[in-house]
Design a protein around this motif. Structure first.
Motif, PDB file in Angstrom:
ATOM      1  N   ARG A   1     -30.602 -58.967 -65.773  1.00 34.74           N
ATOM      2  CA  ARG A   1     -29.761 -60.089 -66.185  1.00 34.74           C
ATOM      3  C   ARG A   1     -28.278 -59.784 -65.992  1.00 34.74           C
ATOM      4  O   ARG A   1     -27.480 -60.674 -65.674  1.00 34.74           O
ATOM      5  N   ALA A   2     -27.903 -58.530 -66.175  1.00 35.64           N
ATOM      6  CA  ALA A   2     -26.486 -58.174 -66.051  1.00 35.64           C
ATOM      7  C   ALA A   2     -26.071 -57.837 -64.621  1.00 35.64           C
ATOM      8  O   ALA A   2     -24.944 -58.156 -64.205  1.00 35.64           O
ATOM      9  N   LEU A   3     -26.973 -57.224 -63.859  1.00 34.58           N
ATOM     10  CA  LEU A   3     -26.586 -56.675 -62.561  1.00 34.58           C
ATOM     11  C   LEU A   3     -27.379 -57.252 -61.392  1.00 34.58           C
ATOM     12  O   LEU A   3     -27.148 -56.867 -60.248  1.00 34.58           O
ATOM     13  N   GLY A   4     -28.302 -58.164 -61.663  1.00 27.90           N
ATOM     14  CA  GLY A   4     -29.092 -58.760 -60.595  1.00 27.90           C
ATOM     15  C   GLY A   4     -30.437 -58.067 -60.450  1.00 27.90           C
ATOM     16  O   GLY A   4     -30.551 -56.852 -60.661  1.00 27.90           O
ATOM     17  N   MET A   5     -31.459 -58.832 -60.066  1.00 26.10           N
ATOM     18  CA  MET A   5     -32.813 -58.309 -60.017  1.00 26.10           C
ATOM     19  C   MET A   5     -32.948 -57.139 -59.050  1.00 26.10           C
ATOM     20  O   MET A   5     -33.529 -56.107 -59.372  1.00 26.10           O
ATOM     21  N   ASP A   6     -32.438 -57.285 -57.844  1.00 22.36           N
ATOM     22  CA  ASP A   6     -32.416 -56.155 -56.910  1.00 22.36           C
ATOM     23  C   ASP A   6     -31.174 -55.294 -57.125  1.00 22.36           C
ATOM     24  O   ASP A   6     -31.196 -54.085 -56.880  1.00 22.36           O
ATOM     25  N   GLY A   7     -30.106 -55.928 -57.592  1.00 25.78           N
ATOM     26  CA  GLY A   7     -28.826 -55.238 -57.707  1.00 25.78           C
ATOM     27  C   GLY A   7     -28.849 -54.038 -58.621  1.00 25.78           C
ATOM     28  O   GLY A   7     -28.256 -52.993 -58.313  1.00 25.78           O
ATOM     29  N   TYR A   8     -29.531 -54.153 -59.770  1.00 28.40           N
ATOM     30  CA  TYR A   8     -29.514 -53.012 -60.693  1.00 28.40           C
ATOM     31  C   TYR A   8     -30.255 -51.818 -60.107  1.00 28.40           C
ATOM     32  O   TYR A   8     -29.898 -50.663 -60.379  1.00 28.40           O
ATOM     33  N   MET A   9     -31.268 -52.085 -59.280  1.00 28.09           N
ATOM     34  CA  MET A   9     -32.021 -50.984 -58.675  1.00 28.09           C
ATOM     35  C   MET A   9     -31.238 -50.332 -57.548  1.00 28.09           C
ATOM     36  O   MET A   9     -31.150 -49.095 -57.463  1.00 28.09           O
ATOM     37  N   VAL A  10     -30.658 -51.137 -56.673  1.00 29.34           N
ATOM     38  CA  VAL A  10     -29.841 -50.576 -55.588  1.00 29.34           C
ATOM     39  C   VAL A  10     -28.719 -49.730 -56.169  1.00 29.34           C
ATOM     40  O   VAL A  10     -28.458 -48.607 -55.725  1.00 29.34           O
TER      41      VAL A  10
ATOM     42  N   GLU B   1     -52.870 -48.804 -58.243  1.00 28.05           N
ATOM     43  CA  GLU B   1     -54.238 -48.702 -57.742  1.00 28.05           C
ATOM     44  C   GLU B   1     -55.158 -49.684 -58.470  1.00 28.05           C
ATOM     45  O   GLU B   1     -56.096 -50.222 -57.885  1.00 28.05           O
ATOM     46  N   ASN B   2     -54.879 -49.901 -59.755  1.00 27.74           N
ATOM     47  CA  ASN B   2     -55.765 -50.724 -60.572  1.00 27.74           C
ATOM     48  C   ASN B   2     -55.681 -52.207 -60.248  1.00 27.74           C
ATOM     49  O   ASN B   2     -56.677 -52.938 -60.347  1.00 27.74           O
ATOM     50  N   ILE B   3     -54.485 -52.699 -59.897  1.00 33.28           N
ATOM     51  CA  ILE B   3     -54.253 -54.124 -59.645  1.00 33.28           C
ATOM     52  C   ILE B   3     -53.684 -54.274 -58.231  1.00 33.28           C
ATOM     53  O   ILE B   3     -52.481 -54.067 -58.012  1.00 33.28           O
ATOM     54  N   PRO B   4     -54.511 -54.621 -57.247  1.00 36.44           N
ATOM     55  CA  PRO B   4     -54.035 -54.699 -55.860  1.00 36.44           C
ATOM     56  C   PRO B   4     -52.795 -55.577 -55.670  1.00 36.44           C
ATOM     57  O   PRO B   4     -51.913 -55.237 -54.871  1.00 36.44           O
ATOM     58  N   LYS B   5     -52.712 -56.683 -56.398  1.00 36.74           N
ATOM     59  CA  LYS B   5     -51.544 -57.554 -56.255  1.00 36.74           C
ATOM     60  C   LYS B   5     -50.273 -56.840 -56.687  1.00 36.74           C
ATOM     61  O   LYS B   5     -49.211 -56.995 -56.066  1.00 36.74           O
ATOM     62  N   LYS B   6     -50.367 -56.060 -57.750  1.00 33.78           N
ATOM     63  CA  LYS B   6     -49.194 -55.314 -58.202  1.00 33.78           C
ATOM     64  C   LYS B   6     -48.816 -54.240 -57.193  1.00 33.78           C
ATOM     65  O   LYS B   6     -47.626 -54.015 -56.930  1.00 33.78           O
ATOM     66  N   GLY B   7     -49.816 -53.562 -56.620  1.00 28.98           N
ATOM     67  CA  GLY B   7     -49.525 -52.578 -55.585  1.00 28.98           C
ATOM     68  C   GLY B   7     -48.817 -53.185 -54.403  1.00 28.98           C
ATOM     69  O   GLY B   7     -47.857 -52.614 -53.861  1.00 28.98           O
ATOM     70  N   ALA B   8     -49.267 -54.369 -53.979  1.00 30.81           N
ATOM     71  CA  ALA B   8     -48.643 -55.044 -52.832  1.00 30.81           C
ATOM     72  C   ALA B   8     -47.211 -55.460 -53.152  1.00 30.81           C
ATOM     73  O   ALA B   8     -46.300 -55.300 -52.324  1.00 30.81           O
ATOM     74  N   THR B   9     -46.986 -56.002 -54.352  1.00 29.31           N
ATOM     75  CA  THR B   9     -45.636 -56.403 -54.752  1.00 29.31           C
ATOM     76  C   THR B   9     -44.704 -55.206 -54.799  1.00 29.31           C
ATOM     77  O   THR B   9     -43.540 -55.270 -54.368  1.00 29.31           O
ATOM     78  N   PHE B  10     -45.213 -54.093 -55.302  1.00 29.19           N
ATOM     79  CA  PHE B  10     -44.412 -52.875 -55.387  1.00 29.19           C
ATOM     80  C   PHE B  10     -43.993 -52.385 -54.004  1.00 29.19           C
ATOM     81  O   PHE B  10     -42.823 -52.048 -53.772  1.00 29.19           O
ATOM     82  N   LEU B  11     -44.922 -52.335 -53.076  1.00 27.74           N
ATOM     83  CA  LEU B  11     -44.591 -51.837 -51.733  1.00 27.74           C
ATOM     84  C   LEU B  11     -43.626 -52.767 -51.014  1.00 27.74           C
ATOM     85  O   LEU B  11     -42.744 -52.308 -50.276  1.00 27.74           O
ATOM     86  N   LYS B  12     -43.761 -54.075 -51.237  1.00 28.00           N
ATOM     87  CA  LYS B  12     -42.795 -55.023 -50.659  1.00 28.00           C
ATOM     88  C   LYS B  12     -41.406 -54.795 -51.263  1.00 28.00           C
ATOM     89  O   LYS B  12     -40.387 -54.915 -50.571  1.00 28.00           O
ATOM     90  N   LEU B  13     -41.366 -54.478 -52.552  1.00 30.30           N
ATOM     91  CA  LEU B  13     -40.087 -54.187 -53.197  1.00 30.30           C
ATOM     92  C   LEU B  13     -39.444 -52.946 -52.581  1.00 30.30           C
ATOM     93  O   LEU B  13     -38.236 -52.936 -52.312  1.00 30.30           O
ATOM     94  N   VAL B  14     -40.223 -51.909 -52.362  1.00 28.60           N
ATOM     95  CA  VAL B  14     -39.684 -50.698 -51.738  1.00 28.60           C
ATOM     96  C   VAL B  14     -39.077 -51.026 -50.378  1.00 28.60           C
ATOM     97  O   VAL B  14     -37.951 -50.619 -50.070  1.00 28.60           O
ATOM     98  N   GLU B  15     -39.803 -51.783 -49.592  1.00 28.67           N
ATOM     99  CA  GLU B  15     -39.294 -52.159 -48.267  1.00 28.67           C
ATOM    100  C   GLU B  15     -38.001 -52.949 -48.369  1.00 28.67           C
ATOM    101  O   GLU B  15     -37.053 -52.717 -47.603  1.00 28.67           O
ATOM    102  N   ARG B  16     -37.955 -53.884 -49.302  1.00 30.64           N
ATOM    103  CA  ARG B  16     -36.752 -54.718 -49.444  1.00 30.64           C
ATOM    104  C   ARG B  16     -35.553 -53.889 -49.900  1.00 30.64           C
ATOM    105  O   ARG B  16     -34.440 -54.043 -49.371  1.00 30.64           O
ATOM    106  N   LEU B  17     -35.759 -53.010 -50.864  1.00 29.27           N
ATOM    107  CA  LEU B  17     -34.654 -52.192 -51.351  1.00 29.27           C
ATOM    108  C   LEU B  17     -34.137 -51.246 -50.272  1.00 29.27           C
ATOM    109  O   LEU B  17     -32.924 -51.003 -50.169  1.00 29.27           O
ATOM    110  N   LEU B  18     -35.036 -50.713 -49.473  1.00 27.19           N
ATOM    111  CA  LEU B  18     -34.604 -49.862 -48.361  1.00 27.19           C
ATOM    112  C   LEU B  18     -33.732 -50.647 -47.381  1.00 27.19           C
ATOM    113  O   LEU B  18     -32.705 -50.146 -46.901  1.00 27.19           O
ATOM    114  N   LYS B  19     -34.128 -51.883 -47.107  1.00 25.05           N
ATOM    115  CA  LYS B  19     -33.333 -52.725 -46.196  1.00 25.05           C
ATOM    116  C   LYS B  19     -31.963 -53.049 -46.788  1.00 25.05           C
ATOM    117  O   LYS B  19     -30.992 -53.257 -46.052  1.00 25.05           O
TER     118      LYS B  19
END
Length: 357
Positions: free
Chosen positions: A177-186, A209-227
């Protein structure tokens, strides 16, 4: 003389019959507490567990940790609830004790955790703190904390658990909320990189591993943050395993994660046999044990199949059953870790060793 991996793998207690596919570990006979050979000598990567200050006074914990571990993760002492006080005051004394113990005993240290959605809101109040003050204190905390251990850490969990529980997007929190959804992580990764440039910086998450949808969202997040330029150096999968997930699901996630080319840390492994919030549980103990051994074996095999450069470490959240947070908090009374209370091998220990073989 230190035994070779070949000698360790040839020891009789490690014999597990070869089966097919991901469930070949399921028939590993429940061990009656055989001696556990040192995991740090068996695994072709660092083996780690957690440590807390009160354990530093326990001779049995110290002996088992030095026998099995080449890496230590502070379990609580580096969390913001312990390090950050009112008015942006800092207290790193407990953290210093754990890091000092590891250093004095030749263990490498993995830092946990810098920024976590569940902590810090009492001081970092996004509703009242001006945004410029919020950002300045955010930067100061990371640079002070991470910089304090510059050159002493193998890696850091820089951002912990940013993905929503069900995998539908990311968590809303005081940081976002203070720094942006991607912003605070970058921003967190940039500050950590500046403070400790040689450490491997991780994005760490659970239920991948337990929730495939969460795993997919996580890996997409990693890719986006790297970009976006975030200096992410590794992927942390906590691996608090649901032993009832389908065979092959763990392998699929590990394969997908490996495709990003980053080091992977199995960072918080445990595997209770008890169900949580699902009733009734009509499984026999033998069935639950078979599921447990199969899933731990699949995880270990998938991790050991990674290229050497991507095997950062294999870490359990606690070393012996009595060290597990699940047991301490009454959430489990079974064997959620590789070693029993006396430091002898649980059945899942044999599955891990079989995966190495």
């Amino acid at each position: 003389m230190k035994p070779s991996r070949r000698d360790l793998l040839a020891a009789p207690l490690l014999a597990v019959p070869a089966l097919s596919a991901c469930d070949r570990f399921a028939s590993a006979a429940p061990a009656q507490g055989p001696e556990a050979l040192p995991l740090k000598d068996i695994l072709p990567c660092p083996f780690g567990a957690t440590g807390m200050t009160w354990q530093l006074d326990q001779a049995d914990w110290i002996a088992q940790t030095l026998k099995h571990c080449s890496q230590l993760t502070p379990e609580w002492e580096q969390k913001m609830e312990r390090t950050l006080g009112p008015g942006f005051t800092y207290d790193f004394e407990p953290s210093d004790r754990v890091v000092g113990f590891a250093r004095d005993n030749g263990l490498r240290v993995h830092g946990h955790t810098v920024i976590w959605y569940s902590q810090g809101a009492e001081v970092f109040d996004d509703a009242t703190l001006p945004r410029d003050r919020f950002a300045a204190e955010y930067d100061r905390y990371i640079s002070t904390f991470v910089g304090r251990y510059k050159g002493q850490m193998a890696g850091w969990d820089v951002v912990n658990e940013p993905v929503a529980e069900d995998g539908e997007g990311l968590r809303d929190c005081h940081w976002s909320r203070a720094l942006g959804m991607d912003g605070y992580m970058v921003r967190a990764f940039e500050q950590a990189k500046a403070a400790d440039p040689d450490a491997v910086l991780f994005l760490n998450e659970y239920n991948l591993e337990n929730i495939p949808k969460k795993g997919a969202t996580f890996l997409k997040l990693v890719e986006r943050l790297l970009k976006l330029g975030a200096p992410i150096g590794g992927i942390g999968t906590q691996s608090h395993l649901d032993i009832e997930i389908p065979a092959g699901q763990i392998t699929t996630f590990m394969r997908d994660a490996a495709s990003l080319g980053l080091p992977i840390h199995v960072s918080e492994l445990d595997f209770p046999m008890q169900r949580e919030g699902r009733m009734p549980d009509l499984r026999s103990v033998a069935d639950k044990r078979a599921q447990q051994v199969a899933r731990v074996g699949e995880l270990a095999e998938a991790f050991m199949a990674l290229p050497e450069r991507q095997r950062y470490a294999f870490t359990t959240w606690g070393l012996r059953d009595i060290d597990s947070w699940l047991v301490r908090e009454g959430k489990s009374s079974d064997s959620p870790l590789l070693l029993d209370a006396e430091g002898r091998a649980n059945p899942a220990y044999q599955a891990v060793v079989a995966a190495v073989g």
